[in-house]
Scaffold this motif. Structure first.
Motif, PDB file in Angstrom:
ATOM      1  N   ASN A   1       0.825  -1.204   0.000  1.00 48.42           N
ATOM      2  CA  ASN A   1       0.000   0.000   0.000  1.00 48.42           C
ATOM      3  C   ASN A   1       0.861   1.257   0.000  1.00 48.42           C
ATOM      4  OD1 ASN A   1      -2.705   0.811  -0.143  1.00 48.42           O
ATOM      5  ND2 ASN A   1      -2.743   1.386   2.004  1.00 48.42           N
ATOM      6  N   SER A   2       1.948   1.244   0.774  1.00 46.28           N
ATOM      7  CA  SER A   2       2.861   2.393   0.814  1.00 46.28           C
ATOM      8  C   SER A   2       3.491   2.629  -0.558  1.00 46.28           C
ATOM      9  CB  SER A   2       3.957   2.162   1.861  1.00 46.28           C
ATOM     10  OG  SER A   2       3.411   2.101   3.165  1.00 46.28           O
ATOM     11  N   SER A   3       3.861   1.545  -1.227  1.00 48.65           N
ATOM     12  CA  SER A   3       4.441   1.667  -2.572  1.00 48.65           C
ATOM     13  C   SER A   3       3.413   2.226  -3.552  1.00 48.65           C
ATOM     14  CB  SER A   3       4.936   0.300  -3.055  1.00 48.65           C
ATOM     15  OG  SER A   3       5.966  -0.198  -2.224  1.00 48.65           O
ATOM     16  N   LEU A   4       2.179   1.796  -3.423  1.00 51.82           N
ATOM     17  CA  LEU A   4       1.114   2.332  -4.276  1.00 51.82           C
ATOM     18  C   LEU A   4       0.917   3.821  -4.053  1.00 51.82           C
ATOM     19  CD1 LEU A   4      -1.803  -0.285  -4.241  1.00 51.82           C
ATOM     20  CD2 LEU A   4      -0.421   0.418  -6.186  1.00 51.82           C
ATOM     21  N   GLN A   5       0.923   4.235  -2.795  1.00 53.83           N
ATOM     22  CA  GLN A   5       0.755   5.649  -2.478  1.00 53.83           C
ATOM     23  C   GLN A   5       1.896   6.482  -3.054  1.00 53.83           C
ATOM     24  OE1 GLN A   5       0.427   5.455   1.785  1.00 53.83           O
ATOM     25  NE2 GLN A   5      -1.767   5.035   1.756  1.00 53.83           N
ATOM     26  N   ASP A   6       3.107   5.927  -3.003  1.00 50.05           N
ATOM     27  CA  ASP A   6       4.261   6.635  -3.568  1.00 50.05           C
ATOM     28  C   ASP A   6       4.101   6.804  -5.080  1.00 50.05           C
ATOM     29  OD1 ASP A   6       6.921   7.799  -3.414  1.00 50.05           O
ATOM     30  OD2 ASP A   6       7.629   5.982  -4.394  1.00 50.05           O
ATOM     31  N   ILE A   7       3.673   5.739  -5.751  1.00 44.83           N
ATOM     32  CA  ILE A   7       3.458   5.830  -7.197  1.00 44.83           C
ATOM     33  C   ILE A   7       2.330   6.810  -7.512  1.00 44.83           C
ATOM     34  CG2 ILE A   7       2.693   4.543  -9.228  1.00 44.83           C
ATOM     35  CD1 ILE A   7       4.179   2.128  -8.177  1.00 44.83           C
ATOM     36  N   ALA A   8       1.270   6.793  -6.712  1.00 46.93           N
ATOM     37  CA  ALA A   8       0.159   7.722  -6.923  1.00 46.93           C
ATOM     38  C   ALA A   8       0.627   9.169  -6.821  1.00 46.93           C
ATOM     39  CB  ALA A   8      -0.954   7.451  -5.908  1.00 46.93           C
TER      40      ALA A   8
ATOM     41  N   SER B   1      10.724   9.592 -17.580  1.00 49.18           N
ATOM     42  CA  SER B   1       9.518   8.803 -17.816  1.00 49.18           C
ATOM     43  C   SER B   1       9.765   7.330 -17.519  1.00 49.18           C
ATOM     44  CB  SER B   1       9.067   8.974 -19.270  1.00 49.18           C
ATOM     45  OG  SER B   1       8.796  10.335 -19.562  1.00 49.18           O
ATOM     46  N   GLY B   2      10.953   6.852 -17.921  1.00 49.46           N
ATOM     47  CA  GLY B   2      11.296   5.455 -17.682  1.00 49.46           C
ATOM     48  C   GLY B   2      11.397   5.108 -16.212  1.00 49.46           C
ATOM     49  N   ASP B   3      11.842   6.063 -15.385  1.00 43.73           N
ATOM     50  CA  ASP B   3      11.967   5.820 -13.945  1.00 43.73           C
ATOM     51  C   ASP B   3      10.599   5.515 -13.332  1.00 43.73           C
ATOM     52  OD1 ASP B   3      14.680   6.183 -14.033  1.00 43.73           O
ATOM     53  OD2 ASP B   3      14.634   8.265 -13.331  1.00 43.73           O
ATOM     54  N   LEU B   4       9.576   6.242 -13.770  1.00 43.14           N
ATOM     55  CA  LEU B   4       8.228   6.008 -13.244  1.00 43.14           C
ATOM     56  C   LEU B   4       7.701   4.647 -13.692  1.00 43.14           C
ATOM     57  CD1 LEU B   4       5.783   7.048 -11.700  1.00 43.14           C
ATOM     58  CD2 LEU B   4       5.022   8.199 -13.788  1.00 43.14           C
ATOM     59  N   ILE B   5       7.903   4.309 -14.966  1.00 43.12           N
ATOM     60  CA  ILE B   5       7.446   3.007 -15.474  1.00 43.12           C
ATOM     61  C   ILE B   5       8.215   1.874 -14.788  1.00 43.12           C
ATOM     62  CG2 ILE B   5       7.269   1.535 -17.508  1.00 43.12           C
ATOM     63  CD1 ILE B   5       5.268   3.825 -17.441  1.00 43.12           C
ATOM     64  N   SER B   6       9.511   2.067 -14.565  1.00 43.79           N
ATOM     65  CA  SER B   6      10.319   1.027 -13.913  1.00 43.79           C
ATOM     66  C   SER B   6       9.856   0.782 -12.482  1.00 43.79           C
ATOM     67  CB  SER B   6      11.796   1.445 -13.918  1.00 43.79           C
ATOM     68  OG  SER B   6      12.285   1.512 -15.244  1.00 43.79           O
ATOM     69  N   GLN B   7       9.470   1.841 -11.785  1.00 43.83           N
ATOM     70  CA  GLN B   7       8.954   1.672 -10.419  1.00 43.83           C
ATOM     71  C   GLN B   7       7.658   0.873 -10.432  1.00 43.83           C
ATOM     72  OE1 GLN B   7       8.537   5.336  -8.219  1.00 43.83           O
ATOM     73  NE2 GLN B   7       7.745   4.323  -6.402  1.00 43.83           N
ATOM     74  N   LEU B   8       6.811   1.141 -11.421  1.00 42.61           N
ATOM     75  CA  LEU B   8       5.564   0.397 -11.540  1.00 42.61           C
ATOM     76  C   LEU B   8       5.842  -1.060 -11.906  1.00 42.61           C
ATOM     77  CD1 LEU B   8       2.495   0.388 -11.562  1.00 42.61           C
ATOM     78  CD2 LEU B   8       2.567   1.180 -13.932  1.00 42.61           C
ATOM     79  N   ALA B   9       6.826  -1.294 -12.801  1.00 40.75           N
ATOM     80  CA  ALA B   9       7.185  -2.665 -13.192  1.00 40.75           C
ATOM     81  C   ALA B   9       7.700  -3.442 -11.990  1.00 40.75           C
ATOM     82  CB  ALA B   9       8.241  -2.628 -14.294  1.00 40.75           C
TER      83      ALA B   9
ATOM     84  N   VAL C   1      -2.884   5.165 -14.379  1.00 38.52           N
ATOM     85  CA  VAL C   1      -2.130   4.591 -13.259  1.00 38.52           C
ATOM     86  C   VAL C   1      -2.469   5.321 -11.969  1.00 38.52           C
ATOM     87  CG1 VAL C   1       0.184   4.332 -12.277  1.00 38.52           C
ATOM     88  CG2 VAL C   1      -0.231   3.718 -14.667  1.00 38.52           C
ATOM     89  N   GLN C   2      -2.568   6.634 -12.049  1.00 40.05           N
ATOM     90  CA  GLN C   2      -2.926   7.406 -10.857  1.00 40.05           C
ATOM     91  C   GLN C   2      -4.307   7.015 -10.350  1.00 40.05           C
ATOM     92  OE1 GLN C   2      -3.527  11.573 -11.489  1.00 40.05           O
ATOM     93  NE2 GLN C   2      -3.799  12.042  -9.332  1.00 40.05           N
ATOM     94  N   ASP C   3      -5.272   6.865 -11.255  1.00 33.82           N
ATOM     95  CA  ASP C   3      -6.636   6.488 -10.854  1.00 33.82           C
ATOM     96  C   ASP C   3      -6.637   5.139 -10.133  1.00 33.82           C
ATOM     97  OD1 ASP C   3      -7.647   8.786 -11.944  1.00 33.82           O
ATOM     98  OD2 ASP C   3      -8.246   7.875 -13.843  1.00 33.82           O
ATOM     99  N   VAL C   4      -5.903   4.170 -10.690  1.00 27.87           N
ATOM    100  CA  VAL C   4      -5.874   2.832 -10.084  1.00 27.87           C
ATOM    101  C   VAL C   4      -5.212   2.876  -8.714  1.00 27.87           C
ATOM    102  CG1 VAL C   4      -4.947   0.494 -10.285  1.00 27.87           C
ATOM    103  CG2 VAL C   4      -5.921   1.624 -12.289  1.00 27.87           C
ATOM    104  N   THR C   5      -4.048   3.506  -8.641  1.00 31.84           N
ATOM    105  CA  THR C   5      -3.308   3.526  -7.367  1.00 31.84           C
ATOM    106  C   THR C   5      -4.081   4.256  -6.279  1.00 31.84           C
ATOM    107  OG1 THR C   5      -2.079   5.471  -8.193  1.00 31.84           O
ATOM    108  CG2 THR C   5      -1.022   3.313  -8.404  1.00 31.84           C
ATOM    109  N   GLU C   6      -4.769   5.329  -6.637  1.00 32.09           N
ATOM    110  CA  GLU C   6      -5.546   6.057  -5.630  1.00 32.09           C
ATOM    111  C   GLU C   6      -6.791   5.266  -5.232  1.00 32.09           C
ATOM    112  OE1 GLU C   6      -6.320   9.935  -7.210  1.00 32.09           O
ATOM    113  OE2 GLU C   6      -4.375  10.727  -6.567  1.00 32.09           O
ATOM    114  N   THR C   7      -7.397   4.558  -6.192  1.00 34.98           N
ATOM    115  CA  THR C   7      -8.579   3.747  -5.874  1.00 34.98           C
ATOM    116  C   THR C   7      -8.248   2.669  -4.844  1.00 34.98           C
ATOM    117  OG1 THR C   7      -9.564   4.107  -8.055  1.00 34.98           O
ATOM    118  CG2 THR C   7     -10.311   2.172  -6.827  1.00 34.98           C
ATOM    119  N   TYR C   8      -7.067   2.110  -4.947  1.00 38.90           N
ATOM    120  CA  TYR C   8      -6.693   1.015  -4.041  1.00 38.90           C
ATOM    121  C   TYR C   8      -5.982   1.496  -2.772  1.00 38.90           C
ATOM    122  CZ  TYR C   8      -8.053  -2.746  -7.181  1.00 38.90           C
ATOM    123  OH  TYR C   8      -8.776  -3.622  -7.944  1.00 38.90           O
ATOM    124  N   SER C   9      -5.252   2.609  -2.838  1.00 35.21           N
ATOM    125  CA  SER C   9      -4.397   2.983  -1.696  1.00 35.21           C
ATOM    126  C   SER C   9      -4.915   4.165  -0.889  1.00 35.21           C
ATOM    127  CB  SER C   9      -2.985   3.300  -2.198  1.00 35.21           C
ATOM    128  OG  SER C   9      -2.978   4.505  -2.960  1.00 35.21           O
TER     129      SER C   9
END
Length: 460
Positions: A50-57, A275-283, A378-386
């Protein structure tokens, strides 16, 4: 702690016997404890996820700000002129002429052993004509300097050793400096009060014999389009020309002899990396979910199946599917794979920086729109869950914690029940020993009585 005496009469090892019986009785309690421990591990992993999701959000939200992902390269043909660009910058190339750099007003007074007036009264005046009158604690140069600085009038002062006079007494000068650079920092310091300044009888410290104005406060000045009908003069009190062009800041620290060429260009490689840094964190997050959802199947006799911490968790499974959909579905009919964002047949998310850079060079606006569409999903999903209030994963954690609390209450009741059971067993075995002891005593008594009766019967 009581003293345990095993069966003195029965010969039984009652301590071990009670322990064995209690171990059997405690099996349900221990199972609950194991279940509680397992759920604690699950909760810990869900909270970390959940913390990782919040960071990505948070990062996704920041990335959606206009120009947030843009990166720029800056250049200057002179070392005394530096250029920086903000996210709002536009590419630009221009030539500027530096007329002067920003200067701090600075004055050094004449040398003296002690202040000429007692008490030392001075009047400070700034470039706006505002005045303040101060009185030093004593005639020592150090106290005079301290009083000037303490006035908080934008002037700092310090006493500097200046040798000795003919009689060997130490001499000092006051070094006065404006707190800020620029013409607005210019000042004047007079010996005397405000009335003497108004009357023209005060003495300007900078005009005394042996004193000097080292630098005069001045704004930095540059010219754009010098020598043309559009020539424009721009000034800065501190040498930094903020937003000289949209999102472009220029700082001047020296005066080059020749015109200076400055430039701001898009840095496609740096933007692709951001841009790649954000995608890599999600991967990395998706891989973490996959690893936590994997079950290890036994390969031989005696082995057991090991379940991952997320195995069978429908909430985490739905989260993983939603994130994958967010990054692979088309945006306005354009596939994210066209800019290097793709998911392979194994569900592994990857980012092709070279492909992204090439697409950016070809059509930066299209890339920006496509990437923003992916990030927004991605923001919508991460905020919906976290979301900390009503996020789906947050609710899952809360539910698991509720189960742990309920198990804890059951364990507490079992602890009371087991304590009572142990006390009952201890009493039971203690009473057994007492009864056996009584029976043994009665047996001994009867035996002695029978022994006493036997001779009499023989004599009759």
């Amino acid at each position: 702690m009581g003293i345990a005496l095993d069966g003195l009469v029965s010969g039984l090892n009652t301590t071990e016997l009670i322990k064995s019986l209690m171990d059997v009785n405690a099996i349900p309690r221990n199972l609950l404890k194991s279940k509680m421990t397992d759920k604690g591990v699950i909760i810990s992993n869900l909270q970390s996820l959940n913390s990782s999701l919040q960071d990505i959000a948070t990062k996704a939200k920041a990335a959606l700000a206009p120009g947030a992902m843009a990166r720029f390269a800056t250049s200057s043909s002179a070392s005394g002129v530096s250029v920086s660009a903000t996210k709002d910058a536009d590419p630009v190339t221009a030539e500027i002429v530096v007329d002067r750099v920003a200067q701090r007003h600075s004055v050094v007074t004449a040398a003296y052993a002690a202040w000429r007036d007692e008490p030392p009264v001075l009047t400070l005046q700034n470039s706006a004509g505002e005045r303040v009158e101060i009185t030093a604690a004593s005639s020592s140069p150090q106290d005079v300097a301290k009083a000037i600085t303490a006035a908080g009038f934008g002037i700092t002062a310090r006493a500097v050793s200046a040798g000795t006079d003919a009689e060997g007494s130490p001499l000092y000068r006051l070094q006065l400096s404006a707190a800020e650079t620029g013409a607005a920092g210019a000042f004047r310091v007079d010996r005397g009060d405000m009335a003497s300044v108004d009357a023209g009888t005060s003495i300007d410290l900078a005009s005394e014999a042996g004193a000097a104005t080292i630098t005069t406060g001045a704004d930095a000045q540059i010219r754009l389009w010098a020598g043309t009908a559009a020539e424009q003069v721009v000034t800065s009190s501190n040498g930094t020309f903020a937003d000289l062009f949209t999102g472009v800041n220029v700082t001047v620290t020296a005066k080059p002899a020749e015109p200076v060429t400055i430039g701001v260009t898009r840095d496609a490689s740096a933007q692709a990396k951001a841009s790649g840094d954000l995608i890599s964190q999600l991967a990395s997050l998706l891989t973490r979910i996959d690893n936590g959802s994997t079950a290890t199947v036994p390969s031989g006799a005696g082995e057991t199946t090991t379940l991952g911490v997320f195995t069978g968790d429908s909430t985490v499974r739905a989260l993983r599917r939603a994130l994958a959909d967010a990054v692979q579905y088309p945006v306005d009919g354009l596939s994210p794979s066209s800019i290097g964002v793709s998911v392979d047949r194994h569900g592994v998310l990857s980012f092709d920086q070279a492909k992204y850079t090439a697409a950016l060079a070809e059509d930066p606006d299209r890339v920006a729109r496509l990437f923003a569409g992916v990030v927004e999903r991605v923001q919508d999903v991460t905020e919906t869950y976290s979301d900390k209030h009503d996020g789906l994963l947050t609710a899952r954690i809360t539910g698991q914690q509720g189960e742990v609390d309920a198990i804890g209450e059951q364990i507490g009741r079992w602890d009371v029940r087991l304590a009572q059971r142990k006390a009952t067993l201890e009493r039971t075995y203690a009473q057994l020993e007492v009864q056996l002891s009584r029976m043994q005593s009665q047996s001994s008594y009867l035996t002695s009585q029978l022994s006493a009766l036997t001779p009499k019967q023989n004599g009759s």
